[in-house]
Design an enzyme around this catalytic site. Structure first.
Site, PDB file in Angstrom:
ATOM      1  N   SER A 163       0.852  -1.244   0.100  1.00 19.75           N
ATOM      2  CA  SER A 163       0.000  -0.183  -0.017  1.00 19.75           C
ATOM      3  C   SER A 163       0.974   1.359  -0.094  1.00 19.75           C
ATOM      4  CB  SER A 163      -0.872   0.051   1.325  1.00 19.75           C
ATOM      5  OG  SER A 163      -1.325   1.408   1.585  1.00 19.75           O
ATOM      6  N   ASP A 313      -6.405   0.816  -8.856  1.00 18.89           N
ATOM      7  CA  ASP A 313      -7.485   1.778  -9.174  1.00 18.89           C
ATOM      8  C   ASP A 313      -7.948   1.880 -10.640  1.00 18.89           C
ATOM      9  OD1 ASP A 313      -6.929   2.996  -6.620  1.00 18.89           O
ATOM     10  OD2 ASP A 313      -5.715   4.780  -7.305  1.00 18.89           O
ATOM     11  N   ARG A 344     -15.646  -2.175  -4.249  1.00 18.08           N
ATOM     12  CA  ARG A 344     -15.842  -1.898  -5.787  1.00 18.08           C
ATOM     13  C   ARG A 344     -16.024  -3.400  -6.344  1.00 18.08           C
ATOM     14  NH1 ARG A 344     -10.631   2.399  -6.278  1.00 18.08           N
ATOM     15  NH2 ARG A 344     -12.261   4.246  -6.061  1.00 18.08           N
ATOM     16  N   ARG A 386     -14.628   6.363  -9.341  1.00 19.89           N
ATOM     17  CA  ARG A 386     -14.163   5.535 -10.056  1.00 19.89           C
ATOM     18  C   ARG A 386     -14.987   4.577 -10.796  1.00 19.89           C
ATOM     19  NH1 ARG A 386      -8.931   7.328 -10.252  1.00 19.89           N
ATOM     20  NH2 ARG A 386      -8.014   7.680  -8.215  1.00 19.89           N
TER      21      ARG A 386
HETATM   22  C1  S3P Z   1      -2.943   5.849  -3.136  1.00 20.82           C
HETATM   23  C2  S3P Z   1      -2.584   4.611  -3.178  1.00 20.82           C
HETATM   24  C3  S3P Z   1      -3.511   3.604  -3.356  1.00 20.82           C
HETATM   25  C4  S3P Z   1      -4.721   3.990  -4.387  1.00 20.82           C
HETATM   26  C5  S3P Z   1      -5.338   5.343  -3.976  1.00 20.82           C
HETATM   27  C6  S3P Z   1      -4.043   6.454  -3.728  1.00 20.82           C
HETATM   28  C7  S3P Z   1      -1.895   7.138  -2.902  1.00 20.82           C
HETATM   29  O1  S3P Z   1      -4.227   3.134  -2.149  1.00 20.82           O
HETATM   30  O2  S3P Z   1      -5.828   2.979  -4.462  1.00 20.82           O
HETATM   31  O3  S3P Z   1      -6.250   5.695  -4.673  1.00 20.82           O
HETATM   32  O4  S3P Z   1      -1.984   8.027  -3.367  1.00 20.82           O
HETATM   33  O5  S3P Z   1      -1.227   6.637  -2.277  1.00 20.82           O
HETATM   34  P1  S3P Z   1      -3.587   1.888  -1.222  1.00 20.82           P
HETATM   35  O6  S3P Z   1      -2.237   2.367  -0.442  1.00 20.82           O
HETATM   36  O7  S3P Z   1      -4.584   1.674  -0.142  1.00 20.82           O
HETATM   37  O8  S3P Z   1      -3.319   0.717  -2.180  1.00 20.82           O
END
Ligand code: S3P
Length: 427
Positions: A163, A313, A344, A386
């Site tokens: 993440s 995403d 989702r 989204r």
């Molecule tokens: C993001 C990380 C992702 C992504 C989110 C934006 C970011 O989430 O899905 O839209 O800007 O760091 P996760 O870290 O929960 O995977």
């Protein structure tokens, strides 16, 4: 919002500034020692929340042609007079929590109904290991109560799930620690925070190790934010699935941690090129050109395992490409999708079924046989930007009318999505 079938899409698209980079530039600017200017900042629901929270923390922000943010320095934010509100934005709450955890004052941060359901233990646990005083609710969700500390302890930590939000939270906390924090990633996630802060990273036994030194001064800067490739994804897939299309999407982030969905579309048979590639502020950017033939022929595939974090995403819009592709389109190992702005998996499954597909739902994904005809339907967005945008694109190839129940939710990341879409469609 009503959407009907179009003949082709044609033209040039300038998507808005990148959401992930906008959040990070705002936060890094606030921690810097001086005045920052930012061009092409994304002014949208999520990123506005980051700016509002920073203002409550005493950061001076001037919104003009260029955004100006006067940094206060590391550990120098001011105590807020009220609860901080991250709205719908997971990036705001998780990244800002890393900064708040290192301040000397108490604070509380929360969000809207959707955000208050999303898991926060993934950041709370490592922050507590750093000796931050942070408490979620009993369910491990927001509101997060954060109590002031003099400093944080550096740790070495490998997040349990890949993440970028967890990683970035810990990088921000690491800036407030006494010493060197190391974050270990088995599957590298989007690396904008590391690039913007100029952090060192190396690989050991196939894992990425990111190092962050606490207490260092951050220099103010003049930033130019590239356009958002994840917003571009809706137009890229539109160009792939609508026959006779020819579309150029300008100045988007081509950072390899963000472009895996383009490789997947190419594997499915899409004609996608990049041009004018250059580097701006440590990020590769360029144009994406998409062309389709009179007959669209896409081959479906399975998305699973280590591929998932890099396209998380874009799964809603990739599933629209799958809907018209040939063969089985399957997504597995993607239970994280249930923890986004909406569930989702449920949103994709219900809406594809409404459009006439026979979809099987799994705890960690879904599967269906592609078919060449979709029927117009009432789309439930679940207030998820989204989902709204992905199914608007589906509406452009469906027979009959598609109605999007809450089109306004696109404002979270792409306020002029429908305006830009209507400028490139040809009936
Ligand atoms: C993001 C990380 C992702 C992504 C989110 C934006 C970011 O989430 O899905 O839209 O800007 O760091 P996760 O870290 O929960 O995977």
């Amino acid at each position: 919002m009503k959407i009907t079938k179009v003949n082709k899409i044609k033209g040039i698209v300038y998507p808005p500034g990148d959401k992930s980079i906008s959040h990070r530039v705002a936060l890094i600017s606030a921690l810097s020692d001086g005045e920052n200017t930012i061009e092409n900042f994304l002014f949208a629901g999520d990123t506005n929340k980051t700016l509002e929270c920073l203002q409550k923390l005493g950061v001076e922000i001037e919104i003009g042609e260029k955004l100006k943010i006067k940094g206060k320095g590391i550990k120098k934010l001011s105590p807020p007079h009220s609860i901080l509100d991250a709205g719908n934005s997971g990036t705001t709450i998780r990244l800002l929590a890393g900064i708040l955890a290192g301040q000397k004052f108490d604070s509380e941060i929360t969000g809207d109904d959707s955000l208050r359901k999303r898991p926060m233990r993934r950041i709370v646990k490592p922050l507590q290991m750093m000796e931050a005083k942070i408490e979620p609710t009993e369910e491990g969700t927001a509101p997060l109560k954060i109590y002031g500390v003099d400093s944080l302890n550096p740790i070495e930590y490998e997040p349990e799930i890949p993440s970028a939000q967890v990683k970035s939270c810990l990088i921000f906390a690491g800036l407030h620690a006494d010493g060197k924090t190391k974050i270990i990633e088995r599957i590298p996630t989007r690396d904008h925070t590391e690039r913007l802060l100029g952090l060192k990273a190396h690989f050991e036994n196939g894992k990425k190790i990111i190092e962050v030194e606490g207490g260092k001064r951050i220099e103010p800067a003049n930033y130019i934010i590239p356009n958002d490739i994840s917003s571009a994804a809706f137009f890229i897939v539109a160009g792939v699935i609508i026959p006779n299309s020819n579309i150029r999407i300008k100045n988007v982030t081509l950072n390899p941690t963000r472009t895996a969905f383009i490789e997947i579309l190419r594997q499915m048979g899409a004609d996608i090129e990049t041009e004018n590639v250059k580097e701006v502020m440590g990020e590769p950017i360029g144009d994406v050109i998409v062309k389709s033939k009179k007959e669209v022929n896409l081959k479906n595939l399975t998305l699973s395992g280590d591929v998932i974090p890099g396209v998380i995403d874009e799964i809603p819009i990739l599933s629209i490409a799958g809907a018209i592709g040939e063969g089985k389109f399957e997504v597995r190992d993607a239970s994280e999708l249930r923890k986004k702005e909406s569930d989702r998996i449920k949103a994709i499954v219900e809406n594809l079924r409404a459009m006439g597909l026979d979809v099987e739902e799994y705890e960690d994904g879904f599967a269906f046989e592609g078919k060449n005809k979709l029927k117009g339907a009432l789309i439930k967005t679940f207030n998820d930007h989204r989902i709204a945008m992905a199914f608007s694109i589906a509406g452009l190839i469906a027979e009959g009318e598609t109605v999007i129940d809450n089109p306004d939710c696109v404002k979270i990341s792409f306020p002029n999505f429908f305006k830009i879409l209507s400028s490139v469609v040809n009936f």
